[in-house]
Design an enzyme around this catalytic site. Sequence first.
Site, PDB file in Angstrom:
ATOM      1  N   TYR A 109     132.521  59.864  69.400  1.00 34.47           N
ATOM      2  CA  TYR A 109     132.458  58.473  69.850  1.00 34.47           C
ATOM      3  C   TYR A 109     132.706  57.526  68.666  1.00 34.47           C
ATOM      4  O   TYR A 109     131.775  57.049  68.018  1.00 34.47           O
ATOM      5  CB  TYR A 109     131.108  58.164  70.489  1.00 34.47           C
ATOM      6  CG  TYR A 109     130.684  59.116  71.584  1.00 34.47           C
ATOM      7  CD1 TYR A 109     131.621  59.874  72.285  1.00 34.47           C
ATOM      8  CD2 TYR A 109     129.347  59.257  71.923  1.00 34.47           C
ATOM      9  CE1 TYR A 109     131.230  60.748  73.292  1.00 34.47           C
ATOM     10  CE2 TYR A 109     128.946  60.124  72.933  1.00 34.47           C
ATOM     11  CZ  TYR A 109     129.887  60.875  73.603  1.00 34.47           C
ATOM     12  OH  TYR A 109     129.490  61.747  74.592  1.00 34.47           O
ATOM     13  N   PHE A 144     131.093  53.450  88.931  1.00 35.29           N
ATOM     14  CA  PHE A 144     131.390  53.165  90.340  1.00 35.29           C
ATOM     15  C   PHE A 144     130.100  52.938  91.120  1.00 35.29           C
ATOM     16  O   PHE A 144     130.021  52.061  91.999  1.00 35.29           O
ATOM     17  CB  PHE A 144     132.171  54.330  90.965  1.00 35.29           C
ATOM     18  CG  PHE A 144     133.190  53.896  91.989  1.00 35.29           C
ATOM     19  CD1 PHE A 144     134.539  54.157  91.795  1.00 35.29           C
ATOM     20  CD2 PHE A 144     132.815  53.219  93.143  1.00 35.29           C
ATOM     21  CE1 PHE A 144     135.497  53.756  92.735  1.00 35.29           C
ATOM     22  CE2 PHE A 144     133.749  52.811  94.081  1.00 35.29           C
ATOM     23  CZ  PHE A 144     135.095  53.082  93.877  1.00 35.29           C
TER      24      PHE A 144
END
Length: 321
Positions: A56, A204
């Site tokens: 990351y 989502f």
Amino acid sequence: MQTRTLGQQGLTTSAIGYGSMGISMAYGPGEEHEGVAAIQKAHDLGVTFFDTAELYGWGENEKIVGRAVKDFRDEVVIATKFGFTAPDYGYNSRPEHIREVVENSLRNLGMDHIDVLYQHRVDPTVPIEDVAGTVKEFIDAGKVKYFGLSEAGPDTMRRAHAVQPVSVLQTEYSLFERDVEVLFPVLNELGIGFVPYSPLGRGFLTGTAKPAAEYDETDMRRGDARWQPGNFEKNVEATRQLTELAASKNATVAQLALAWLLAQGENIVPIPGTRSANRVEENVGAADLALTDADLARITEILPTGGFGSRLPEGISVDWV
């Protein structure tokens, strides 16, 4: 917040953790100060499990997490990962590379030990016994406490576990992604805890999804199959129905999705990620949301086997698929 035990080696964390990846990559541009504020808010609310990785930002995310938790390091569990190479994102779990990455991660985090060290992805060119043996060296030296795997299959887990007990497996799992449930029998067999990443369906299941083209060019959701025409509309409708159920319980759809994960087993600790301190508070609230048998049945009725669209890009596979 209540705690949960992951594995049989003594790893205990809050029931909900925090995933830091989105501070540095995958979900469009972000600001470090927002990520630091979100991590510190999570700690204030009782979160004790914070997840990062060398990948990351190639160490930048670890530095952010290290700075964010500096004042309460001894109160929390820090997990990081090895197994990729920059800049091509190739696999590399050779023992010499693991040793290099772990020392870099300790420096990036500003810590003298890592609580959970994961192999980020299974490297088919390196025997898992060599990987587990190298992690065992760090555990024996006191630089690592617990061994974890990510996206590993049954054979890999069993072989690794025979060399160095595996405390936790991390894999994508949410109302939208259910395939990993085939691994639950081996997790129970070996006594391995489970950490779902992307527990809100990559955002989502927050109820805020937009068509793929509306996301920043650096956002991974632009290419995610669940956001593509045909799948997107079906997933929006499923989320709408879940939102109605959540509202009937004075909860948000994100809280419903996280509470559902917690209801799947006492050895499960999801790690939702966000840059928003307000979202952190919302996510943590899921730990207090009790779902009835009727609620669980309704959720299954809405999404019997998961969402619409594959989580894996075409041509990409993992160890157990």
